[in-house]
Design an enzyme around this catalytic site. Sequence first.
Site, short mmCIF file in Angstrom:
data_model
loop_
_atom_site.label_atom_id
_atom_site.label_comp_id
_atom_site.label_asym_id
_atom_site.label_seq_id
_atom_site.Cartn_x
_atom_site.Cartn_y
_atom_site.Cartn_z
N LYS A 1 0.84 -1.20 0.00
CA LYS A 1 0.00 0.00 0.00
C LYS A 1 0.88 1.25 0.00
O LYS A 1 0.69 2.16 -0.78
CB LYS A 1 -0.92 -0.03 1.22
N GLU B 1 10.53 -4.52 4.69
CA GLU B 1 10.66 -5.93 4.28
C GLU B 1 10.36 -6.10 2.79
O GLU B 1 11.09 -6.76 2.05
CB GLU B 1 9.66 -6.80 5.07
N GLY C 1 -4.89 -2.02 4.92
CA GLY C 1 -4.08 -3.15 4.45
C GLY C 1 -4.73 -4.49 4.74
O GLY C 1 -4.82 -5.37 3.88
N ARG C 2 -5.23 -4.67 5.96
CA ARG C 2 -5.79 -5.98 6.34
C ARG C 2 -7.18 -6.22 5.76
O ARG C 2 -7.76 -7.28 5.98
CB ARG C 2 -5.78 -6.11 7.87
N GLU D 1 -4.68 -6.52 14.83
CA GLU D 1 -4.20 -5.21 14.38
C GLU D 1 -5.36 -4.21 14.42
O GLU D 1 -5.15 -3.01 14.62
CB GLU D 1 -3.61 -5.29 12.96
N HIS E 1 -3.75 -32.74 18.53
CA HIS E 1 -2.59 -33.49 19.01
C HIS E 1 -1.47 -32.55 19.42
O HIS E 1 -0.32 -32.99 19.58
CB HIS E 1 -2.12 -34.45 17.91
N LYS F 1 9.06 -0.13 13.86
CA LYS F 1 9.62 0.18 12.53
C LYS F 1 10.71 1.25 12.67
O LYS F 1 11.79 1.15 12.09
CB LYS F 1 8.52 0.72 11.60
#
Length: 544
Positions: free
Chosen positions: A205, A211, A265-266, A351, A382, A510
């Site tokens: 965005k 990253e 973004g999400r 978030e 398990h 950040k």
Amino acid sequence: MSELTNSAVWHELVGHAERLCATNLNELFQQQPERAEELSVEALDLFLDFSKQRVDSPVLASLHRLARQCGFEQWRERLFAGEAVNHTEGRAAYHMALRCLDDTPMRVDGDNVVPLVAAVRDRFCAFAEAVRGGQWTGASGDVIRDVVNIGIGGSDLGPRMVCQALAPYCDGPRSHFVANVDGAELSDTLVGLDPAQTLFIITSKTFTTQETMANAHAARRWLVGRLGEAAVARHFVAVSTNADAVQSFGIAADNMFEFWDWVGGRYSLWSAVGVSIAVAMGAERFVELLSGAQAMDRHFATTEGADNLPLTLGLLAVWNTNFLNCPTQVLAPYSQRLQRFPAWAQQLEMESNGKSVDRDGVALDYRTTPVLWGDVGTNAQHAYFQMLHQGTDVNPVDFVLPLAADHELHEQQKLLIANCLAQGAALMRGKDADTVRAELSAQGLRGTELDAAVPHRVFSGNRPSNTLLMPRVDPFHLGALLALYEHRTFVQSVIWNINAFDQWGVELGKQLAKSVVSALDGEVAELDPSTRALVARVSEGVGF
Ligand code: F6P
């Protein structure tokens, strides 16, 4: 004390929780024989059974009163009207406009954004079809066989999860996703890829995320090293709101698909962020995904009270979090296809609602989002289900169960379904000491040996869960499922009086990462003594 926790309805709910402490779920079923039928809600073939939640009719009535008191209807209206509900960034949260497939106007700042959305969708869907059909080729004229989406957070989790969930529908080029700044992910992905047949989609965005930029530049070097600079134009496209940064990276405007600041973004997989989905399975299936989400939007926007599925799910989550004090919430999809659903939902929920001040910036005196976590059943049984059954905390579970399989191993599908239903039953019913004693006696255990064995085998039960049935994991129902959880998240934020659409909490890390990079480069950086000592130690061992 906040207005919320001081309100009569809040106190009422606290009272209900105290009252229900003395009653377990098995008794609630005895008191309300039709409970299984009565405590359920269905929309778009998604059927929610919440009869295993520790609620009764008075609790549900109070929860709906709470929603009214918190202005749920007004907030929902504001959300769907494209108002700036994300007030700390002065933006709407208008992801619903991305899945508006008809001509209904949806306005942001007075402008109908539906035609704009449709135009960009047409453009990226046409691009996806050209890649799939071999009309969009690499620089040397090769057909694209591998598509690598480089992005992180909302620019990764949604498309990655959808491509995995809908794998049987994927008949296009192979999809790969790279998010981590750990170069291992990109390096491993590139092994065996032919640059001439590889397309990179840089999805960000902001187009500034460390990253993503690190991985994008590394991918660019990999490609240019093999095919030369001129090849970039055929092997890199971008999805972003930041046209200038995209151009500076060397991707032409024609090869960029835009979205807008009113898409969080999400909440962005429905936008051009989903281009990797469209390439993998085709535009038609991508549109089916949107139509499932749009149908859920309509349901959420127009259905009142107890029949509203996202509202019900949201209120149950509030009940478990704030009144039964459950510290976490488990997501247990009984479907290998939905393996990444919990990871997607984690960003969505935590978030969005991981906040500790209200909309006016006032510190909260109640809990907001619980930790959301989980993995697929039956694997999870398990691993950590022991804790869910006998641990000291009560962690409510959402069992998500698609019924029809997309493979031929029908006997295994039956086992999968049986396990899912059995886990919900076991969490609810438990097993008391008398039953355990009788079972062990029947096996021949006696005396002190029997006494010692009993407590370890007792299950307290009374542990709440939802069971959400869906017909199958197909584009339409997946779209509806994801939009259901998006709206559930919004419902919770309305009750908690918080802004679900900003994420200032990720900024400090950040900023500090930049300082640490400077320190690792030997520059002066302002760091606390602990981090400075770690930097010194790390620097001794590693040569950058
Ligand atoms: O982690 C913070 C965040 O801003 C998320 O909200 C977002 O989904 C992610 O980073 C990636 O951001 P971008 O798409 O701008 O690269």
